[in-house]
Design an enzyme around this catalytic site. Structure first.
Site, PDB file in Angstrom:
ATOM      1  N   SER A  49       0.691  -9.364   3.526  1.00 32.42           N
ATOM      2  CA  SER A  49       1.557 -10.205   2.695  1.00 32.42           C
ATOM      3  C   SER A  49       2.889  -9.502   2.504  1.00 32.42           C
ATOM      4  O   SER A  49       2.971  -8.263   2.564  1.00 32.42           O
ATOM      5  CB  SER A  49       0.907 -10.438   1.326  1.00 32.42           C
ATOM      6  OG  SER A  49       1.827 -10.975   0.395  1.00 32.42           O
TER       7      SER A  49
ATOM      8  N   TYR B 113      -1.846  -5.111  -6.028  1.00 31.61           N
ATOM      9  CA  TYR B 113      -1.894  -6.034  -4.896  1.00 31.61           C
ATOM     10  C   TYR B 113      -1.033  -5.506  -3.753  1.00 31.61           C
ATOM     11  O   TYR B 113      -1.466  -5.493  -2.588  1.00 31.61           O
ATOM     12  CB  TYR B 113      -1.404  -7.413  -5.328  1.00 31.61           C
ATOM     13  CG  TYR B 113      -1.397  -8.436  -4.216  1.00 31.61           C
ATOM     14  CD1 TYR B 113      -2.579  -8.907  -3.670  1.00 31.61           C
ATOM     15  CD2 TYR B 113      -0.194  -8.939  -3.706  1.00 31.61           C
ATOM     16  CE1 TYR B 113      -2.586  -9.847  -2.647  1.00 31.61           C
ATOM     17  CE2 TYR B 113      -0.187  -9.876  -2.685  1.00 31.61           C
ATOM     18  CZ  TYR B 113      -1.381 -10.333  -2.155  1.00 31.61           C
ATOM     19  OH  TYR B 113      -1.374 -11.253  -1.128  1.00 31.61           O
TER      20      TYR B 113
END
Length: 313
Positions: free
Chosen positions: A157, A183
């Site tokens: 990501s 994350y």
């Protein structure tokens, strides 16, 4: 890889496999019962691959199988249980696998969770997004090598731009927990894994590339604060940024899995079906890859750290 691939931002996963024959190839897609995982599995199955959905919720997986078969009659799709946060579940999955594995798409993930830990004391996002997939892939190494040309797709990501790997405090034991940094660290790990897996396994015919699906609204954002999510969606709309459908978001994963342009090529970070530019900061929150995510020294270190953590679990 040529600078200009035949696909781009608007391409869909089914467009990427058009004209390709994947019969005789076995594929595993983790998280294949939701979001871009469904569309990744659908495209691979549509092109003839025998696809296994590796999912935490087998019932959701069975619904996805029915959906894929309705759109591609005759598709070969099955479901197996896999909880990436549970090392025992991963071992059961790898022990039960038989035969060559040609395509492994490590797509499952969690995002922006509250501070949660596994029984081993591992921070949940790092445990799920990286360590679980690391254990799965290393456990399937023999099956990948047997395929003689296997590809691994590590779904990362642009969120990797939030954090490099903080080796001195992987699990936020000594610093305040930050969901975005946690994350980001896990997504950086996904890229570093592709770099090191390719270095270690290219002689076995196994290559790995990391991918950024693009901006896609899916259930992945379920842990976001509702007000923050609404504000982000409003900002994206106001700036005119591209929001992809799940089918468009799956295109780069499928491109990495099947494109002839990537035959024997690994260690890349792909976006919009092309290699991303290395940037000092992520552009518009979506584009580019940070240099630390491609650092071969860090990639080797992360591999060794991951092996040690799993050995002690």
């Amino acid at each position: 890889m040529p600078a200009l691939a035949p696909f781009g931002t608007d391409s869909t996963a089914l467009e990427v496999v058009e004209g390709l024959d994947l019969r005789g190839r076995a594929a595993v897609v983790t998280g294949g019962s939701s979001g871009i995982g469904v569309e990744t599995a659908r495209a691979l199955a549509h092109a003839g691959a025998a696809v296994t959905l590796a999912v935490r919720d087998p019932e959701a997986g069975r619904r996805t199988v029915a959906d894929i078969r309705s759109s591609s009659p005759g598709a070969t799709v099955d479901v197996r249980s896999l909880d990436l946060a549970d090392p025992g579940s991963v071992v059961r999955f790898t022990d039960d696998w038989s035969g060559p594995l040609h395509l492994l798409v490590t797509n499952a993930g969690v995002m922006m969770t509250p501070e949660l830990r596994t029984p081993q004391g591992w921070e949940l996002q790092f445990a799920t997004n990286h360590l679980g997939h690391f254990a799965l892939t290393t456990g399937l190494h023999a099956a990948l090598a047997a395929a003689e040309g296997a590809r691994i797709v590590s779904v990362s990501s642009s969120g990797h731009g939030n954090s490099d790997i903080v080796y001195e405090d992987l699990f936020f034991d000594r610093r305040p927990y930050d969901a975005g940094h946690a994350y980001g660290q896990s997504k950086t790990a996904n890229v570093l894994f592709a770099v090191e897996a390719t270095r270690r396994w290219a002689d076995d015919g196994v290559t790995a590339n990391a991918v950024m699906p693009g901006g896609v609204w899916t259930g992945l954002q379920r842990h976001w604060d509702p007000e923050a999510l609404a504000a982000t969606k409003a900002q994206v709309a106001a700036l005119g940024l591209t929001v992809k459908t799940p089918a468009q978001g799956a295109a780069t994963s499928v491109f990495a899995a099947v494109s002839p342009l990537l035959e024997g090529v690994g260690g890349l970070y792909l976006e919009d079906c092309r290699a991303a530019d290395v940037v000092p900061a992520i552009v518009d929150g979506l584009h580019g890859v940070r240099d630390y995510a491609l650092d071969p020294v860090s990639a080797r270190r992360l591999w060794e750290v991951s092996l040690a953590l799993l050995a002690g679990s």
